[in-house]
Design a protein around this motif. Structure first.
Motif, mmCIF file in Angstrom:
data_model
loop_
_atom_site.group_PDB
_atom_site.id
_atom_site.type_symbol
_atom_site.label_atom_id
_atom_site.label_comp_id
_atom_site.label_asym_id
_atom_site.label_seq_id
_atom_site.Cartn_x
_atom_site.Cartn_y
_atom_site.Cartn_z
ATOM 1 N N GLU A 17 -8.937 22.893 -67.544
ATOM 2 C CA GLU A 17 -10.129 22.530 -66.765
ATOM 3 C C GLU A 17 -11.343 23.292 -67.280
ATOM 4 O OE1 GLU A 17 -8.969 23.557 -62.787
ATOM 5 O OE2 GLU A 17 -7.855 21.688 -62.484
ATOM 6 N N GLN A 18 -11.168 24.584 -67.505
ATOM 7 C CA GLN A 18 -12.273 25.411 -68.010
ATOM 8 C C GLN A 18 -12.655 24.991 -69.423
ATOM 9 O OE1 GLN A 18 -10.508 29.293 -67.453
ATOM 10 N NE2 GLN A 18 -11.318 29.469 -65.372
ATOM 11 N N TRP A 19 -11.670 24.667 -70.237
ATOM 12 C CA TRP A 19 -11.910 24.217 -71.604
ATOM 13 C C TRP A 19 -12.739 22.931 -71.610
ATOM 14 C CZ3 TRP A 19 -9.867 19.605 -73.620
ATOM 15 C CH2 TRP A 19 -9.981 19.436 -75.007
ATOM 16 N N ARG B 261 -16.615 22.422 -72.944
ATOM 17 C CA ARG B 261 -16.973 21.415 -73.962
ATOM 18 C C ARG B 261 -18.121 20.544 -73.454
ATOM 19 N NH1 ARG B 261 -14.412 22.007 -79.087
ATOM 20 N NH2 ARG B 261 -12.687 23.361 -78.579
ATOM 21 N N ARG B 262 -18.011 20.103 -72.213
ATOM 22 C CA ARG B 262 -19.076 19.268 -71.646
ATOM 23 C C ARG B 262 -20.396 20.018 -71.597
ATOM 24 N NH1 ARG B 262 -15.627 17.307 -66.510
ATOM 25 N NH2 ARG B 262 -14.615 15.498 -67.424
ATOM 26 N N GLU B 263 -20.344 21.268 -71.178
ATOM 27 C CA GLU B 263 -21.564 22.063 -70.994
ATOM 28 C C GLU B 263 -22.368 22.183 -72.281
ATOM 29 O OE1 GLU B 263 -22.590 26.659 -69.895
ATOM 30 O OE2 GLU B 263 -21.065 25.648 -68.680
ATOM 31 N N PRO C 166 -17.884 16.641 -77.778
ATOM 32 C CA PRO C 166 -17.107 15.532 -77.224
ATOM 33 C C PRO C 166 -15.628 15.871 -77.101
ATOM 34 C CG PRO C 166 -17.466 15.188 -79.557
ATOM 35 C CD PRO C 166 -18.254 16.422 -79.179
ATOM 36 N N VAL C 167 -15.019 15.291 -76.106
ATOM 37 C CA VAL C 167 -13.565 15.223 -76.017
ATOM 38 C C VAL C 167 -13.269 13.741 -75.804
ATOM 39 C CG1 VAL C 167 -11.470 15.925 -74.799
ATOM 40 C CG2 VAL C 167 -13.392 17.543 -75.010
ATOM 41 N N TYR D 73 -14.344 18.308 -81.241
ATOM 42 C CA TYR D 73 -14.780 19.299 -82.215
ATOM 43 C C TYR D 73 -15.486 20.395 -81.454
ATOM 44 C CZ TYR D 73 -19.415 16.972 -82.239
ATOM 45 O OH TYR D 73 -20.613 16.418 -81.889
ATOM 46 N N GLY D 74 -15.535 21.532 -82.106
ATOM 47 C CA GLY D 74 -16.201 22.688 -81.523
ATOM 48 C C GLY D 74 -16.721 23.567 -82.631
#
Length: 165
Positions: free
Chosen positions: A41-43, A47-49, A53-54, A69-70
């Motif tokens: 959930e935190q991950w 990513r959204r913040e 994209p996921v 990607y990150g």
């Protein structure tokens, strides 16, 4: 039929199961510690913040895999370089879904003006290496014996894809 879409909270259990399966049964994620739903959930929220994209692939309503990607490195000089991650449910491997996911995150990265995508892959994972090569990734290096998983020393293949050429 396979469809791609942005991941949302309803996908967390499937993403968690796929991620933990990769930890427990593959050399793709170099850790032995399974994660819990709260971590995923935190991950996803993180990513959204930051706008990474996921993307999930669904086959007949079932999450077959996901990609994201990150940051490749956290220093600001690397801000236009990202590292991809693609994970599939075992039941859906070898069906072209990894390629759909990789193509989509490459498209998004280009659209967002990123310059380079890196793939850090356990050197024995020839399926992932070949997938990346099909999309134009080239070998940038091999780091020998830098990882450990299942009490084995692992090599890291580094592949790169220029996004802005």
């Amino acid at each position: 039929m396979t469809s791609l879409r942005a991941a949302d909270d309803r996908d967390l259990d499937a993403i968690l199961a796929i991620h933990n399966d990769a930890i427990a049964h593959s050399r793709a994620i170099w850790t032995d510690a399974l994660v819990d739903r709260r971590e995923r959930e935190q991950w996803l929220a993180a990513r959204r913040e930051v706008g990474h994209p996921v993307v999930v692939a669904e086959v007949d309503g079932v999450v077959a895999g996901y990609a994201t990607y990150g940051p490749w490195r956290l220093k600001s000089g690397y801000r236009y370089t990202v590292e991809d991650s693609i994970y599939l449910d075992r039941a859906f491997r070898g069906q072209g879904i990894g390629g759909l996911l990789l193509g989509e995150i490459i498209r998004i990265a280009r659209e967002r003006g990123l310059r380079v995508m890196i793939a850090d892959i356990e050197a024995g994972n020839t399926a992932s290496i070949r997938l990346h090569e099909r999309f134009g990734f080239t070998h940038a290096g091999l780091l020998r014996g830098i990882g450990t998983k299942f009490d084995e020393r692992l090599d890291l293949a580094i592949l790169e894809l220029p996004l802005d050429s």
